[in-house]
Design an enzyme around this catalytic site. Structure first.
Site, PDB file in Angstrom:
ATOM      1  N   GLU A  36       1.145  -1.116  -0.069  1.00  0.00           N
ATOM      2  CA  GLU A  36       0.271  -0.204  -0.248  1.00  0.00           C
ATOM      3  C   GLU A  36       1.176   0.715   0.288  1.00  0.00           C
ATOM      4  O   GLU A  36       1.908   1.159   1.022  1.00  0.00           O
ATOM      5  CB  GLU A  36      -0.867   0.273   1.535  1.00  0.00           C
TER       6      GLU A  36
ATOM      7  N   ASP B 174      -4.920   8.784  10.790  1.00  0.00           N
ATOM      8  CA  ASP B 174      -3.932   7.868  10.927  1.00  0.00           C
ATOM      9  C   ASP B 174      -2.992   8.410  12.268  1.00  0.00           C
ATOM     10  O   ASP B 174      -3.496   9.840  13.058  1.00  0.00           O
ATOM     11  CB  ASP B 174      -2.371   9.089   9.804  1.00  0.00           C
TER      12      ASP B 174
END
Length: 282
Positions: free
Chosen positions: A68, A79
């Site tokens: 990814e 995140d």
């Protein structure tokens, strides 16, 4: 549901398009070897363009089946602090969205790994969904993971992914209702991304016990391939998840290895994780 009982084609996808899915093919190759697939995340452009490409290549050479490549974003709501710091550095170094295609092309040309882009949806919309999909396909990319896009709002992406033969990876979580699970699985091509816990990304000491339940519910909804991410940080976690999932996704711990030891350390870490992938190892 046993592996033999799982459908070969995700609901809602033609056999021809599913057969061309690069991420599905990578998972199936791993399964044929008696193991789960290793999926690893790295942000593009961190700590530099060259090092992010080098680290991704090291991942592939040391056991990652799918890579990814994350697009750095200024408001990364999912995140954790380490990835936020990495993406902030990449942006300050001048990273632009179109640079992700250079990373994808370099990695696909140097390795046999399937390369996905992981991105919040706004950068794709800003470029234009069809244009982004076209350029990703031309770079050899496998598809896109879209953590903040739901199938109900993905008409343009569904159309573009069909047009260019790209995988579309949607997320399911412990909070996903049964109705939403069916809808998400039906819209997915490649694999269903099962989030093991609620919250932001980050390495943890243990994997949330809900992961196994989410995988089971996704399979009950018709998913042929389910991979687990969020909170996976070591070979023990990989071994635990590989016992019931088709793939194990590792992100923050890979970024940490890159931060502290560069691309070579990322390769060593991938080799350590690969040890835990055999599905009968627990």
């Amino acid at each position: 549901m046993s592996a033999a009982e799982q459908p070969d084609v995700e609901p809602g996808c033609s056999k021809e398009l599913q057969a061309s899915s690069k991420s599905a093919a990578a998972i199936d190759r791993a399964k044929a070897e008696g193991r789960a697939a290793l999926i690893a995340y790295l942000p593009a452009g961190y700590p530099s363009m060259e090092e992010s490409i080098g680290a991704a290549i090291e991942l592939a050479r040391n056991g990652a089946d799918i890579i990814e490549i994350g697009i750095p974003y200024s408001d990364p709501v999912m995140d954790g602090s380490l990835i936020q710091t990495a993406t902030t550095q990449a942006l300050s170094n001048g990273f632009r969205v179109e640079h992700v295609f250079d990373v994808v092309k370099a990695v696909t040309e140097a390795t046999e790994a399937a390369v996905l882009v992981m991105t919040y949806w706004n950068p794709v919309m800003q470029m234009g969904v069809d244009e982004f999909a076209r350029r990703l396909a031309e770079a050899g990319g496998a598809g896109i993971i879209t953590p903040d896009l739901i199938p109900d709002e993905a008409a343009a992406w569904l159309e573009a992914s069909e047009k260019y033969g790209l995988d579309r990876i949607f997320l399911v979580a412990p909070s996903t209702s049964s109705e939403r699970m069916v809808l998400t699985v039906a819209a997915t091509r490649g694999f269903t991304y099962a989030v093991s816990l609620m919250g932001v990304t980050g390495a943890r000491d243990s994997v949330d016990g809900n992961a196994r339940r989410v995988v089971s519910e996704a399979r009950d909804a018709g998913a042929g391939r389910v991979c687990v991410g969020l909170g996976v940080s070591n070979a023990r976690h990989v071994r635990e998840i590989a016992a019931y999932a088709d793939g194990v996704i590792v992100g923050t711990a890979v970024v940490a290895a890159l931060k502290h030891g560069g691309p070579a350390a990322v390769g060593r870490f991938a080799a350590e994780l690969r040890v835990g992938l055999t599905q009968n190892s627990v």
